[in-house]
Design a protein around this motif. Structure first.
Motif, PDB file in Angstrom:
ATOM      1  N   GLU B 299       0.824  -1.223   0.000  1.00  0.00           N
ATOM      2  CA  GLU B 299       0.000   0.000   0.000  1.00  0.00           C
ATOM      3  C   GLU B 299       0.857   1.272   0.000  1.00  0.00           C
ATOM      4  N   GLU B 302       2.739   3.526  -5.257  1.00  0.00           N
ATOM      5  CA  GLU B 302       1.796   4.187  -6.172  1.00  0.00           C
ATOM      6  C   GLU B 302       1.797   3.493  -7.536  1.00  0.00           C
ATOM      7  N   ARG B 303       3.000   3.247  -8.072  1.00  0.00           N
ATOM      8  CA  ARG B 303       3.083   2.548  -9.358  1.00  0.00           C
ATOM      9  C   ARG B 303       4.459   1.905  -9.523  1.00  0.00           C
ATOM     10  N   ASP B 305       6.990   0.763 -12.734  1.00  0.00           N
ATOM     11  CA  ASP B 305       7.262   0.792 -14.173  1.00  0.00           C
ATOM     12  C   ASP B 305       8.367  -0.209 -14.486  1.00  0.00           C
ATOM     13  N   GLY B 333       1.584  -7.804 -13.979  1.00  0.00           N
ATOM     14  CA  GLY B 333       0.920  -7.149 -12.849  1.00  0.00           C
ATOM     15  C   GLY B 333       0.585  -8.133 -11.744  1.00  0.00           C
ATOM     16  N   PHE B 363      -2.851  -4.395  -6.645  1.00  0.00           N
ATOM     17  CA  PHE B 363      -1.466  -4.086  -7.013  1.00  0.00           C
ATOM     18  C   PHE B 363      -1.245  -4.251  -8.513  1.00  0.00           C
ATOM     19  N   LYS B 365      -2.947  -3.457 -10.930  1.00  0.00           N
ATOM     20  CA  LYS B 365      -3.291  -2.256 -11.706  1.00  0.00           C
ATOM     21  C   LYS B 365      -2.200  -1.186 -11.632  1.00  0.00           C
ATOM     22  N   LYS B 366      -1.296  -1.330 -10.675  1.00  0.00           N
ATOM     23  CA  LYS B 366      -0.233  -0.334 -10.520  1.00  0.00           C
ATOM     24  C   LYS B 366       0.973  -0.612 -11.420  1.00  0.00           C
ATOM     25  N   HIS B 368       3.079  -1.324 -14.815  1.00  0.00           N
ATOM     26  CA  HIS B 368       3.084  -0.918 -16.224  1.00  0.00           C
ATOM     27  C   HIS B 368       4.385  -1.387 -16.864  1.00  0.00           C
ATOM     28  N   THR B 391       6.571   5.680  -4.829  1.00  0.00           N
ATOM     29  CA  THR B 391       5.713   5.514  -3.651  1.00  0.00           C
ATOM     30  C   THR B 391       4.680   6.631  -3.583  1.00  0.00           C
ATOM     31  N   LYS B 392       3.671   6.366  -2.768  1.00  0.00           N
ATOM     32  CA  LYS B 392       2.590   7.357  -2.632  1.00  0.00           C
ATOM     33  C   LYS B 392       3.111   8.662  -2.031  1.00  0.00           C
TER      34      LYS B 392
END
Lengths: 454, 454
Positions: B299, B302-303, B305, B333, B363, B365-366, B368, B391-392
């Protein structure tokens, strides 16, 4: 790489939904009659081919790797085997003498991949002659329509009988097994992802042509049994971005050829008259007409120019040397040499002895192929040839062969078929009552089972 | 279309001439040790996979189309069968849990196509463990070198394990059968002209990956038996104008990869650490390092790559949805979701229950993927990844994964292998004494026969 969309499966699905619904009673009588004759023609080809070395090899592989298993399915090598091995052996036997049928527009030999699978499945399930005919009609539709889809660019490198034929064998088997549309799509997916067969063997006269048929019939049959047992396959195996067309052809596919359009592919399938590669037939027929009409002896002729389609150059070119009996059937010069010297290119005209016939070898050198735009433009819907004979005394004779003998537009009569079948059995020296077996095969739709034919 | 020339067969012939001469005593000890570990690793994968639905399907096809034949060859489904069917079933069993080995430069999983064929042939001929190892080393060379030859353009559409693997299985079987160079070239010709396997199945999570392995091992084995029984094949099947490269790849072939160059392909083969598609491993290792070193909870992130090579996009892209357990192993993913949430992507981390795990799905969906030129340039010789975690709270962490775990440069120790094998057997709930079987497998070169392992 985009995900498969249901849209690109749509045309395949239309074909499959038609196929699973088709019953024997839906098939027009002329198509039933044609299918019986195609099956009979293939059976006699297989009787003639059963003793060939390559078929011995397939049988040995079945014995050594398959455990000499017995089963309910008749083979042309004199025993009964489980369905996979019966399909495997019979497919090779049916093709080796190169007298089995050909579907023009797809350049697929459907009989020798569809019938062995459908027959083995029918015997293993106790299906009737009528059910066998319906399954075979389905197999022809799928094999021929997939062959048409893959097209000329595919055929340049791949032996379409082997590739498209795997799906035809799967579809026919699926019909015998009574699979629904989803399971039939699974079967076609497994068949398409195992479909193979390259022309490379032609250049050195290797034995792969029969292996391809064995593989297509056997693996196609397996694919339907995989589906029956819950193993799924790609439903978009034909047109998906990582499917058959993408991997094994070029250009833009015409998916419109896939759905059934009311014209049965069995009706569009040719019987072979000559015992050579079908690409030689239009030229052979043209030369035969010219020498017969003008009473020309081989020594009268200076040269023969054959205007042909590109696929003839691709397939016959590497075989021009005629280094073996099998390869000699793919050599335009050798085949026309046989026509010129005996006015015949039947099974008995190709032999080890004939390979060293100086008259045929001398004539072979006089034959030249070239691409003819008109012939190429009509192909593969029509198999034509533009042949020019020049004599030593300076005369020229031209013949455009529009519809070769055995083509749906110039088909063999029942008497001509029976004569062909007698020749096939006589050539093999098999102890088969041709007239009796022919009669049984032409009453196939009345048989309660597919047992007892051999 | 030009005739085949001996020149274009030359590189294939060099590989084959090396292969037929290779004896166990010629193989350096490190390559022997590696081969035993690769075989043991595959055996434990197959034990774990033997109960899977797709393997049940392969077994049912063997029973229903092959006549329930028994034979001398061990299977992972608890019986003994003739060589073709043993190879067919075992190949599917060995691949289904996606933990079998991978050869980097060819992107071929050699174990599950080479070993089942070599093992079945060895048992049918009473060959020793040492002979089995020599045949397997030959099979790895051929499968991996053919895969390297066919290259990235082939792999874009074709599953190289299936296609190149058919030739590897044929070569290994040919070595067990003691075929000479000409007959081995025939075997490779028959194998190449029957080689198939398309990626299309991935898009809908169909079962073809195991069918491909069964087909490759079984048909490859058949091809060697065809050659033994005098059925010839195209010697120039790889590079001829109507051969595999011409039909199934693009660009210019590098025939120089074919001849043996003193570096054994078994030594260039990776063990799989994670239970997911190997294309996910470099990114999985990178993410594992980042979250471990920085103590990040899922959590917090954020994403992610992932800079990957093109083949990862081609193969993983269609599977991103993770619609089934098998497909979830091909979803970057989903795999990174498992890593983020449990710091593990082992066999037990992929299950029906996990498919509906909201934490993993969130997760997923985060994550890419994008093409990274440096990563792509190094591939397939090196399998790397360039991963960036944001991170967020706005921090970023970058990790370039140079050598993923299990790679020859970062191999699994014997302790790590044993731990993996315990997990595989434990997952299957199989009653196998892992330590005892591992010891037997690591003494394989001393076994007088290949019987009695199961």
């Amino acid at each position: 790489m985009p995900n498969t969309t249901e849209m690109s499966v749509a045309e395949t699905r239309k074909l499959v939904e038609w196929a699973v619904r088709l019953k024997f009673t839906d098939i027009p009588q002329p198509a039933v009659e044609k299918t019986k004759r195609l099956f009979a023609d293939w059976v006699f080809c297989a009787i003639a081919g059963a003793g060939y070395r390559t078929v011995d090899g397939l049988k040995a592989v079945a014995d050594e790797t398959g455990g000499r298993a017995t089963g309910p399915c008749s083979t042309f090598v004199g025993d009964s085997r489980p369905p996979y091995w019966a399909a495997y052996i019979n497919a090779g036997a049916g093709h080796v003498v190169e007298q089995d049928d050909l579907h023009n527009a797809s350049v697929v030999h459907p009989a020798t991949v569809v019938f062995p699978a459908a027959w083995a499945a029918a015997q293993s399930r106790g299906a009737s002659g009528a059910d066998f005919i319906a399954a075979s009609v389905v197999g022809y539709e799928v094999a021929c329509r997939v062959g048409r889809l893959l097209g000329r660019e595919h055929y340049r490198i791949f032996h379409s009988t082997a590739t498209a034929g795997t799906l035809g064998a799967a579809a026919a088997t699926a019909h015998v097994l009574g699979l629904d549309a989803e399971r039939t799509l699974d079967a076609l997916g497994s068949a398409g992802t195992q479909a193979a067969g390259l022309w490379q063997f032609l250049a050195t006269a290797a034995d792969s042509k029969q292996v391809h048929c064995a593989h297509a019939a056997g693996t196609g049959l397996q694919s339907a049994y995989l589906a029956k047992n819950g193993v799924t396959g790609a439903h978009d195996i034909l047109l998906g971005p990582q499917g058959m067309f993408a991997g094994m052809s070029r250009g833009t596919p015409d998916a419109g050829v896939l759905p059934f359009d009311g014209l049965y592919e069995v009706d569009a399938t040719s019987f072979k008259y000559h015992a050579s590669c079908r690409h030689t037939h239009p030229s052979a027929d043209a030369l035969l007409d010219i020498i017969t009409e003008n009473d020309l002896a081989p020594e009268d002729i200076e040269r023969v120019d054959c205007g042909v389609h590109q696929s003839a150059l691709d397939v016959l070119g590497p075989a021009e040397g005629a280094a073996s009996v099998h390869q000699s059937k793919f050599s335009m010069g050798f085949v026309l040499g046989a026509i010129a010297n005996g006015r015949s290119a039947q099974l008995a005209d190709f032999s080890d002895a004939r390979l060293t016939d100086p008259a045929v070898r001398a004539f072979q050198k006089k034959v030249h192929m070239h691409l003819d735009p008109k012939v190429d433009g009509a192909y593969p819907a029509k198999w034509t040839a533009n042949v020019k004979v020049t004599t030593k005394d300076g005369r020229t004779f031209d013949k455009f062969m529009e519809t070769p003998k055995g083509d749906p537009g110039n088909t063999l009569s029942d008497d001509e078929l029976l004569a062909k079948w007698h020749k096939l059995v006589g050539y093999a020296g098999a102890s088969v009552n041709v007239d009796k077996l022919a009669k049984e095969l032409l009453a196939l739709d009345k048989r309660p089972t597919m047992d007892g034919l051999m």
